[in-house]
Design a protein around this motif. Structure first.
Motif, PDB file in Angstrom:
ATOM      1  N   UNK A 182      45.198  56.274  35.786  1.00  0.00           N
ATOM      2  CA  UNK A 182      45.894  55.649  36.907  1.00  0.00           C
ATOM      3  C   UNK A 182      47.100  54.881  36.376  1.00  0.00           C
ATOM      4  N   UNK A 183      48.212  54.992  37.078  1.00  0.00           N
ATOM      5  CA  UNK A 183      49.403  54.191  36.795  1.00  0.00           C
ATOM      6  C   UNK A 183      49.807  53.447  38.062  1.00  0.00           C
ATOM      7  N   UNK A 184      50.276  52.210  37.879  1.00  0.00           N
ATOM      8  CA  UNK A 184      50.778  51.462  39.040  1.00  0.00           C
ATOM      9  C   UNK A 184      51.616  50.273  38.572  1.00  0.00           C
ATOM     10  N   UNK A 185      52.411  49.764  39.507  1.00  0.00           N
ATOM     11  CA  UNK A 185      53.171  48.529  39.285  1.00  0.00           C
ATOM     12  C   UNK A 185      52.828  47.556  40.400  1.00  0.00           C
ATOM     13  N   UNK A 186      52.696  46.288  40.042  1.00  0.00           N
ATOM     14  CA  UNK A 186      52.406  45.251  41.028  1.00  0.00           C
ATOM     15  C   UNK A 186      53.622  44.372  41.268  1.00  0.00           C
ATOM     16  N   UNK A 187      53.711  43.844  42.480  1.00  0.00           N
ATOM     17  CA  UNK A 187      54.691  42.795  42.733  1.00  0.00           C
ATOM     18  C   UNK A 187      54.233  41.526  42.005  1.00  0.00           C
ATOM     19  N   UNK A 188      55.053  40.499  41.989  1.00  0.00           N
ATOM     20  CA  UNK A 188      54.796  39.308  41.182  1.00  0.00           C
ATOM     21  C   UNK A 188      53.421  38.715  41.471  1.00  0.00           C
ATOM     22  N   UNK A 189      52.613  38.600  40.430  1.00  0.00           N
ATOM     23  CA  UNK A 189      51.249  38.095  40.571  1.00  0.00           C
ATOM     24  C   UNK A 189      50.704  37.738  39.197  1.00  0.00           C
ATOM     25  N   UNK A 190      49.606  36.989  39.198  1.00  0.00           N
ATOM     26  CA  UNK A 190      48.949  36.599  37.961  1.00  0.00           C
ATOM     27  C   UNK A 190      47.521  37.120  38.003  1.00  0.00           C
ATOM     28  N   UNK A 191      47.097  37.744  36.913  1.00  0.00           N
ATOM     29  CA  UNK A 191      45.770  38.355  36.834  1.00  0.00           C
ATOM     30  C   UNK A 191      45.008  37.696  35.682  1.00  0.00           C
ATOM     31  N   UNK A 192      43.858  37.111  36.011  1.00  0.00           N
ATOM     32  CA  UNK A 192      43.046  36.426  35.011  1.00  0.00           C
ATOM     33  C   UNK A 192      41.828  37.264  34.633  1.00  0.00           C
ATOM     34  N   UNK A 193      41.376  37.104  33.401  1.00  0.00           N
ATOM     35  CA  UNK A 193      40.156  37.754  32.951  1.00  0.00           C
ATOM     36  C   UNK A 193      38.929  37.104  33.576  1.00  0.00           C
ATOM     37  N   UNK A 194      37.805  37.803  33.544  1.00  0.00           N
ATOM     38  CA  UNK A 194      36.614  37.335  34.252  1.00  0.00           C
ATOM     39  C   UNK A 194      36.000  36.080  33.633  1.00  0.00           C
ATOM     40  N   UNK A 195      36.315  35.772  32.381  1.00  0.00           N
ATOM     41  CA  UNK A 195      35.702  34.628  31.711  1.00  0.00           C
ATOM     42  C   UNK A 195      36.615  33.408  31.666  1.00  0.00           C
ATOM     43  N   UNK A 196      37.724  33.433  32.371  1.00  0.00           N
ATOM     44  CA  UNK A 196      38.731  32.393  32.205  1.00  0.00           C
ATOM     45  C   UNK A 196      38.744  31.383  33.346  1.00  0.00           C
ATOM     46  N   UNK A 197      39.145  30.177  33.009  1.00  0.00           N
ATOM     47  CA  UNK A 197      39.340  29.111  33.986  1.00  0.00           C
ATOM     48  C   UNK A 197      40.821  29.105  34.370  1.00  0.00           C
ATOM     49  N   UNK A 198      41.109  29.449  35.603  1.00  0.00           N
ATOM     50  CA  UNK A 198      42.516  29.560  36.009  1.00  0.00           C
ATOM     51  C   UNK A 198      43.247  28.218  35.924  1.00  0.00           C
ATOM     52  N   UNK A 199      42.524  27.098  36.092  1.00  0.00           N
ATOM     53  CA  UNK A 199      43.168  25.789  35.990  1.00  0.00           C
ATOM     54  C   UNK A 199      43.716  25.547  34.585  1.00  0.00           C
ATOM     55  N   UNK A 200      43.057  26.134  33.603  1.00  0.00           N
ATOM     56  CA  UNK A 200      43.501  25.969  32.226  1.00  0.00           C
ATOM     57  C   UNK A 200      44.592  26.969  31.840  1.00  0.00           C
ATOM     58  N   UNK A 201      44.722  28.039  32.608  1.00  0.00           N
ATOM     59  CA  UNK A 201      45.598  29.140  32.226  1.00  0.00           C
ATOM     60  C   UNK A 201      46.926  29.174  32.981  1.00  0.00           C
ATOM     61  N   UNK A 202      46.921  28.655  34.196  1.00  0.00           N
ATOM     62  CA  UNK A 202      48.038  28.878  35.119  1.00  0.00           C
ATOM     63  C   UNK A 202      48.772  27.574  35.416  1.00  0.00           C
ATOM     64  N   UNK A 256      37.729  42.341  36.821  1.00  0.00           N
ATOM     65  CA  UNK A 256      36.335  42.425  36.384  1.00  0.00           C
ATOM     66  C   UNK A 256      36.197  42.517  34.871  1.00  0.00           C
ATOM     67  N   UNK A 257      37.288  42.735  34.159  1.00  0.00           N
ATOM     68  CA  UNK A 257      37.247  42.851  32.702  1.00  0.00           C
ATOM     69  C   UNK A 257      37.572  41.516  32.050  1.00  0.00           C
ATOM     70  N   UNK A 258      37.307  41.441  30.734  1.00  0.00           N
ATOM     71  CA  UNK A 258      37.652  40.248  29.974  1.00  0.00           C
ATOM     72  C   UNK A 258      39.132  40.237  29.615  1.00  0.00           C
ATOM     73  N   UNK A 259      39.436  39.616  28.481  1.00  0.00           N
ATOM     74  CA  UNK A 259      40.834  39.563  28.067  1.00  0.00           C
ATOM     75  C   UNK A 259      41.556  38.362  28.649  1.00  0.00           C
ATOM     76  N   UNK A 260      42.856  38.303  28.375  1.00  0.00           N
ATOM     77  CA  UNK A 260      43.643  37.134  28.725  1.00  0.00           C
ATOM     78  C   UNK A 260      44.309  37.203  30.092  1.00  0.00           C
ATOM     79  N   UNK A 261      44.912  36.083  30.454  1.00  0.00           N
ATOM     80  CA  UNK A 261      45.673  35.992  31.697  1.00  0.00           C
ATOM     81  C   UNK A 261      47.050  36.604  31.500  1.00  0.00           C
ATOM     82  N   UNK A 262      47.482  37.409  32.470  1.00  0.00           N
ATOM     83  CA  UNK A 262      48.765  38.108  32.353  1.00  0.00           C
ATOM     84  C   UNK A 262      49.576  37.945  33.630  1.00  0.00           C
ATOM     85  N   UNK A 263      50.869  38.053  33.476  1.00  0.00           N
ATOM     86  CA  UNK A 263      51.798  38.028  34.613  1.00  0.00           C
ATOM     87  C   UNK A 263      52.281  39.444  34.879  1.00  0.00           C
ATOM     88  N   UNK A 264      52.219  39.864  36.145  1.00  0.00           N
ATOM     89  CA  UNK A 264      52.706  41.177  36.560  1.00  0.00           C
ATOM     90  C   UNK A 264      53.939  41.021  37.444  1.00  0.00           C
TER      91      UNK A 264
END
Length: 212
Positions: free
Chosen positions: A31-51, A67-75
Protein backbone atom coordinates in the motif's frame (compact mmCIF):
# COMPACT_ATOMS: atom_id res chain seq x y z
CA UNK A 1 0.03 -9.80 -3.76
CA UNK A 2 -2.29 -6.81 -4.19
CA UNK A 3 -1.13 -3.25 -4.87
CA UNK A 4 -3.24 -0.40 -3.49
CA UNK A 5 -2.55 3.31 -4.00
CA UNK A 6 -4.89 5.02 -1.57
CA UNK A 7 -6.80 8.01 -2.98
CA UNK A 8 -7.32 9.34 0.56
CA UNK A 9 -5.20 11.85 2.47
CA UNK A 10 -6.93 11.41 5.83
CA UNK A 11 -4.43 9.79 8.21
CA UNK A 12 -7.10 8.16 10.39
CA UNK A 13 -8.71 6.56 7.33
CA UNK A 14 -5.43 5.28 5.91
CA UNK A 15 -4.39 3.82 9.26
CA UNK A 16 -7.80 2.17 9.53
CA UNK A 17 -7.43 0.67 6.03
CA UNK A 18 -4.13 -0.89 7.08
CA UNK A 19 -5.63 -2.38 10.25
CA UNK A 20 -8.76 -3.68 8.53
CA UNK A 21 -6.79 -5.38 5.75
CA UNK A 22 -4.40 -6.85 8.33
CA UNK A 23 -7.08 -8.28 10.61
CA UNK A 24 -9.98 -9.03 8.27
CA UNK A 25 -8.30 -10.48 5.19
CA UNK A 26 -5.92 -13.31 4.40
CA UNK A 27 -4.64 -11.62 1.23
CA UNK A 28 -1.29 -9.86 0.98
CA UNK A 29 -0.97 -6.16 0.18
CA UNK A 30 1.51 -3.44 -0.63
CA UNK A 31 0.00 0.00 0.00
CA UNK A 32 1.15 3.54 -0.79
CA UNK A 33 -0.46 6.75 0.43
CA UNK A 34 0.15 10.35 1.45
CA UNK A 35 -1.52 12.08 4.38
CA UNK A 36 -2.38 15.71 4.92
CA UNK A 37 -0.64 17.39 7.87
CA UNK A 38 -0.93 15.16 10.93
CA UNK A 39 1.05 13.55 13.73
CA UNK A 40 1.16 9.78 14.21
CA UNK A 41 2.30 8.30 17.52
CA UNK A 42 3.41 4.76 18.29
CA UNK A 43 1.24 2.58 20.50
CA UNK A 44 3.61 2.76 23.50
CA UNK A 45 4.10 6.52 23.56
CA UNK A 46 2.76 9.34 25.71
CA UNK A 47 1.65 12.07 23.33
CA UNK A 48 2.09 14.73 26.05
CA UNK A 49 5.78 13.92 26.10
CA UNK A 50 6.14 13.74 22.32
CA UNK A 51 4.04 16.53 20.85
CA UNK A 52 4.27 20.32 21.09
CA UNK A 53 0.59 20.65 21.93
CA UNK A 54 0.27 24.48 22.03
CA UNK A 55 1.61 24.68 18.45
CA UNK A 56 -0.41 21.66 17.29
CA UNK A 57 -3.64 23.10 18.73
CA UNK A 58 -2.99 26.57 17.28
CA UNK A 59 -2.44 25.08 13.81
CA UNK A 60 -5.26 22.52 14.09
CA UNK A 61 -2.99 19.54 13.42
CA UNK A 62 -4.67 16.20 14.28
CA UNK A 63 -2.84 13.61 16.37
CA UNK A 64 -3.45 9.87 15.88
CA UNK A 65 -2.14 6.66 17.39
CA UNK A 66 -1.18 3.66 15.25
CA UNK A 67 -1.22 -0.01 16.28
CA UNK A 68 2.54 -0.49 15.80
CA UNK A 69 5.44 0.61 17.98
CA UNK A 70 8.17 2.99 16.94
CA UNK A 71 8.46 6.74 17.26
CA UNK A 72 6.22 9.74 16.73
CA UNK A 73 6.29 11.10 13.18
CA UNK A 74 4.95 14.09 11.30
CA UNK A 75 3.12 13.50 8.01
CA UNK A 76 2.28 15.91 5.22
CA UNK A 77 1.79 15.63 1.47
CA UNK A 78 5.57 15.63 0.99
CA UNK A 79 5.87 12.38 2.94
CA UNK A 80 5.18 9.02 1.30
CA UNK A 81 3.85 6.17 3.42
CA UNK A 82 4.30 2.54 2.44
CA UNK A 83 2.88 -0.59 4.03
CA UNK A 84 3.32 -4.31 3.51
CA UNK A 85 0.75 -6.75 4.88
CA UNK A 86 2.01 -10.30 4.62
CA UNK A 87 1.25 -13.81 5.80
CA UNK A 88 4.19 -15.05 7.87
CA UNK A 89 4.97 -18.32 9.61
CA UNK A 90 7.53 -19.55 12.08
CA UNK A 91 9.22 -17.79 14.97
CA UNK A 92 10.93 -14.93 13.12
CA UNK A 93 7.96 -12.84 12.08
CA UNK A 94 9.75 -9.51 12.69
CA UNK A 95 12.30 -8.75 9.96
CA UNK A 96 12.76 -5.07 9.20
CA UNK A 97 15.49 -5.41 6.57
CA UNK A 98 13.54 -8.04 4.65
CA UNK A 99 10.37 -5.94 4.48
CA UNK A 100 12.11 -2.65 3.72
CA UNK A 101 14.19 -4.41 1.07
CA UNK A 102 12.01 -3.55 -1.97
CA UNK A 103 11.83 0.12 -0.93
CA UNK A 104 15.57 0.21 -0.28
CA UNK A 105 16.21 -1.31 -3.71
CA UNK A 106 13.95 1.29 -5.31
CA UNK A 107 15.96 4.10 -3.71
CA UNK A 108 19.18 2.44 -4.90
CA UNK A 109 17.82 2.48 -8.46
CA UNK A 110 18.28 6.28 -8.36
CA UNK A 111 21.91 5.79 -7.25
CA UNK A 112 21.10 7.53 -3.96
CA UNK A 113 23.69 7.08 -1.16
CA UNK A 114 21.35 5.18 1.16
CA UNK A 115 22.18 2.90 4.08
CA UNK A 116 20.45 1.18 6.98
CA UNK A 117 20.58 2.78 10.41
CA UNK A 118 20.75 1.14 13.83
CA UNK A 119 17.05 1.63 14.64
CA UNK A 120 15.48 0.05 11.54
CA UNK A 121 15.57 3.34 9.65
CA UNK A 122 16.85 4.17 6.16
CA UNK A 123 19.48 6.89 5.92
CA UNK A 124 20.49 9.14 3.05
CA UNK A 125 24.00 10.53 3.39
CA UNK A 126 23.76 9.57 7.05
CA UNK A 127 20.50 11.43 7.65
CA UNK A 128 17.14 9.79 8.28
CA UNK A 129 14.62 9.62 5.44
CA UNK A 130 12.58 6.62 6.55
CA UNK A 131 11.29 5.36 9.89
CA UNK A 132 9.70 1.90 10.11
CA UNK A 133 7.46 -0.03 12.49
CA UNK A 134 5.75 -3.42 12.61
CA UNK A 135 2.73 -5.07 14.19
CA UNK A 136 2.07 -8.80 14.34
CA UNK A 137 -1.50 -10.10 14.24
CA UNK A 138 -1.69 -13.90 14.49
CA UNK A 139 0.20 -15.15 11.40
CA UNK A 140 0.19 -11.79 9.64
CA UNK A 141 2.57 -8.86 9.80
CA UNK A 142 1.97 -5.18 9.08
CA UNK A 143 5.19 -3.42 8.20
CA UNK A 144 4.84 0.27 7.47
CA UNK A 145 7.21 3.15 7.02
CA UNK A 146 7.70 6.70 5.86
CA UNK A 147 9.76 8.32 3.12
CA UNK A 148 10.57 12.00 3.43
CA UNK A 149 10.47 13.42 -0.09
CA UNK A 150 9.72 17.12 0.30
CA UNK A 151 8.21 17.30 3.77
CA UNK A 152 8.13 20.66 5.55
CA UNK A 153 11.04 19.98 7.91
CA UNK A 154 10.48 23.25 9.80
CA UNK A 155 6.94 22.14 10.63
CA UNK A 156 8.23 18.71 11.66
CA UNK A 157 10.65 20.37 14.09
CA UNK A 158 8.00 22.72 15.50
CA UNK A 159 5.31 20.09 16.09
CA UNK A 160 7.46 17.39 17.70
CA UNK A 161 9.23 17.91 21.01
CA UNK A 162 12.99 17.61 21.05
CA UNK A 163 13.46 17.56 24.85
CA UNK A 164 11.60 14.29 25.34
CA UNK A 165 12.85 13.63 28.86
CA UNK A 166 11.44 16.86 30.27
CA UNK A 167 8.26 14.82 30.85
CA UNK A 168 8.77 11.99 33.33
CA UNK A 169 6.81 8.79 32.70
CA UNK A 170 7.27 5.13 31.79
CA UNK A 171 6.29 5.42 28.12
CA UNK A 172 8.62 4.69 25.23
CA UNK A 173 10.45 7.76 23.97
CA UNK A 174 11.12 8.62 20.34
CA UNK A 175 14.71 9.00 19.23
CA UNK A 176 15.12 12.25 17.31
CA UNK A 177 17.47 12.04 14.33
CA UNK A 178 18.84 14.44 11.77
CA UNK A 179 16.57 14.23 8.74
CA UNK A 180 16.59 15.29 5.11
CA UNK A 181 14.35 15.12 2.06
CA UNK A 182 14.94 12.79 -0.87
CA UNK A 183 13.82 15.58 -3.18
CA UNK A 184 16.97 17.53 -2.34
CA UNK A 185 18.89 14.86 -4.28
CA UNK A 186 16.36 14.44 -7.12
CA UNK A 187 15.71 17.91 -8.45
CA UNK A 188 13.74 17.03 -11.59
CA UNK A 189 10.97 14.85 -10.16
CA UNK A 190 7.89 15.74 -8.12
CA UNK A 191 6.50 13.77 -5.21
CA UNK A 192 3.57 12.66 -7.40
CA UNK A 193 5.92 11.38 -10.10
CA UNK A 194 8.11 9.71 -7.47
CA UNK A 195 5.23 7.82 -5.86
CA UNK A 196 4.02 6.70 -9.31
CA UNK A 197 7.48 5.36 -10.15
CA UNK A 198 7.70 3.73 -6.74
CA UNK A 199 4.34 2.06 -7.32
CA UNK A 200 5.44 0.71 -10.71
CA UNK A 201 8.68 -0.60 -9.19
CA UNK A 202 6.95 -2.35 -6.29
CA UNK A 203 4.30 -3.89 -8.54
CA UNK A 204 7.06 -5.37 -10.69
CA UNK A 205 9.33 -6.38 -7.82
CA UNK A 206 6.57 -7.98 -5.75
CA UNK A 207 4.51 -9.24 -8.68
CA UNK A 208 1.52 -7.34 -7.37
CA UNK A 209 -1.77 -6.73 -9.16
CA UNK A 210 -3.73 -3.50 -8.72
CA UNK A 211 -6.35 -3.88 -6.01
CA UNK A 212 -9.79 -2.40 -6.77
Amino acid sequence: MNFYLSPYSNAALNLAIEEILLKNSDEEFVILYRNSSSIICGKHQNTLAEVNYPKVIDDNIPVFRRISGGGTVYHDKGNINFALILNVHGANKVDFKKYTGPVYSFLCSYSLPVSYGKRNEILLNGMKISGNAEHIHKNRVLHHGTLLFDTDLDALTQYLKTDLFSYSDKSSKSVRSKVCNIGEYLQKITVVEFIEEMGDYLKSELKASVYD
